[in-house]
Design an enzyme around this catalytic site. Structure first.
Site, PDB file in Angstrom:
ATOM      1  CB  ALA A  92      -0.879   0.047   1.243  1.00  0.00           C
ATOM      2  N   GLY A  99       0.763  -4.878   1.344  1.00  0.00           N
ATOM      3  CA  GLY A  99      -0.594  -4.959   0.357  1.00  0.00           C
ATOM      4  C   GLY A  99      -0.265  -5.658  -0.937  1.00  0.00           C
ATOM      5  CD  GLU A 109      -2.147  -7.498   2.918  1.00  0.00           C
ATOM      6  OE1 GLU A 109      -1.912  -6.261   2.768  1.00  0.00           O
ATOM      7  OE2 GLU A 109      -2.424  -7.937   4.332  1.00  0.00           O
ATOM      8  CD  GLU A 131       1.677  -5.327   5.729  1.00  0.00           C
ATOM      9  OE1 GLU A 131       2.693  -6.221   6.047  1.00  0.00           O
ATOM     10  OE2 GLU A 131       1.090  -5.687   4.883  1.00  0.00           O
TER      11      GLU A 131
END
Ligand code: CO8
Length: 260
Positions: free
Chosen positions: A66, A111, A114, A134
């Protein structure tokens, strides 16, 4: 439709979607999410398109996570009020019934890992690296990493990766069943597109049903899953493509599919 952060092209019955922010290692900001949702909805709605491949531009990253710069100053309540990250799950996973493959060409972190795990399966370049780093940012996975990684590789490796932030290379990812196959980086796109073409050549309704069955294994008990499988098998048995597929086999010719 043209996009700012992704590229979309069709090759026969295969849609190729490329994350296209190489200067930011294809980090996933809100614009990428909005455009991906749109592109996946268009893929799902287009009856000429039967399989999709998602990859990253450049040789370095599939997606490095992200977008940290976008998240850095975001007020905490906004994450909650916007139900931040929910679109990935609801739109890319739940609303996309047709198959899609992640072709991971480099870093798939946070992300990015993911997102790759949301695909029906991953084909990885030998240079790919997977991780959920993270914790180093003071947070934790927010788009399914703690759940999908654990289901894919088991508790020990998932816990170690989430707690230390260490990356898994392509070889370890293959041994750990995180990816279906590892290929040289130079062959990745061709291999993924060829695999997608093979899937696209199958009876389309059967492809959707096969995907639903395998995914059910993550959500149900064995007994419920077996019942779900039998019922879908029985639905497929009533399809025109089943009649054609079996007739074509007996007549020693390729089947011609109607998708129903
Ligand atoms: N977001 C924004 N920009 C990024 C990101 C990212 N995730 N990753 C890399 N970039 C940018 C860099 O800032 C740099 O930009 P610039 O040139 O403007 O400085 C450019 O991409 C190139 O990156 P590097 O110079 O860092 O390249 P290196 O080869 O030195 O390093 C790495 C490559 C190791 C991949 C490194 O870039 C890195 O560690 N990136 C961050 C990886 C990461 O931590 N990902 C997880 C992000 S968080 C997340 O995905 C889920 C958050 C859930 C939060 C839930 C809150 C409620």
């Amino acid at each position: 439709m043209s996009y700012e952060t992704i590229l979309v092209e069709t090759r026969g019955a295969v849609t190729l979607i490329t994350l296209n922010r190489p200067q930011a290692l294809n980090a996933l900001n809100s614009k990428v999410l909005a455009e991906l949702i749109d592109a996946f909805a268009a893929y799902e709605a287009d009856h000429t398109q039967l399989c999709a491949v998602l990859t990253g531009s450049g040789e370095k990253a599939f997606a490095a996570g992200a977008d940290i710069k976008e998240m850095a100053d975001k007020p905490a309540v906004d994450f909650y009020l916007e139900d931040h990250f929910s679109g990935w799950q609801s739109d890319l996973v739940k609303r996309t019934r047709k198959p899609w493959i992640a072709a991971v060409n480099g870093f798939a972190l946070g992300g990015g890992c993911e997102l790759a795990m949301m695909a029906d399966f991953i084909i990885a370049a030998d240079s790919a690296k997977f991780g959920q780093p993270e914790i180093k940012l003071g947070v934790a996975p927010g788009m399914g990493g703690s759940q999908r990684l654990t289901r894919a590789v088991g508790k020990a490796k998932a816990m170690e990766m989430c707690l230390t932030g260490r990356m898994m290379d392509a070889g370890e990812a293959e041994r750990s069943s995180l990816v279906a196959r590892v290929v040289p980086l130079a062959d990745l796109l061709e291999d993924a597109l060829k695999t997608a073409e093979t899937i696209a050549s199958m009876p389309p309704m059967a492809a959707i049903a096969n995907k639903e069955m395998v995914n059910a294994a993550y959500e149900t008990t064995l007994e419920q899953g077996l019942l779900f499988e039998r019922r879908l098998f029985q639905v497929l048995a009533a399809s025109e493509d089943k009649a054609e597929g079996m007739k074509a086999f007996v007549e020693k010719r390729p089947g011609v599919w109607k998708g129903r």
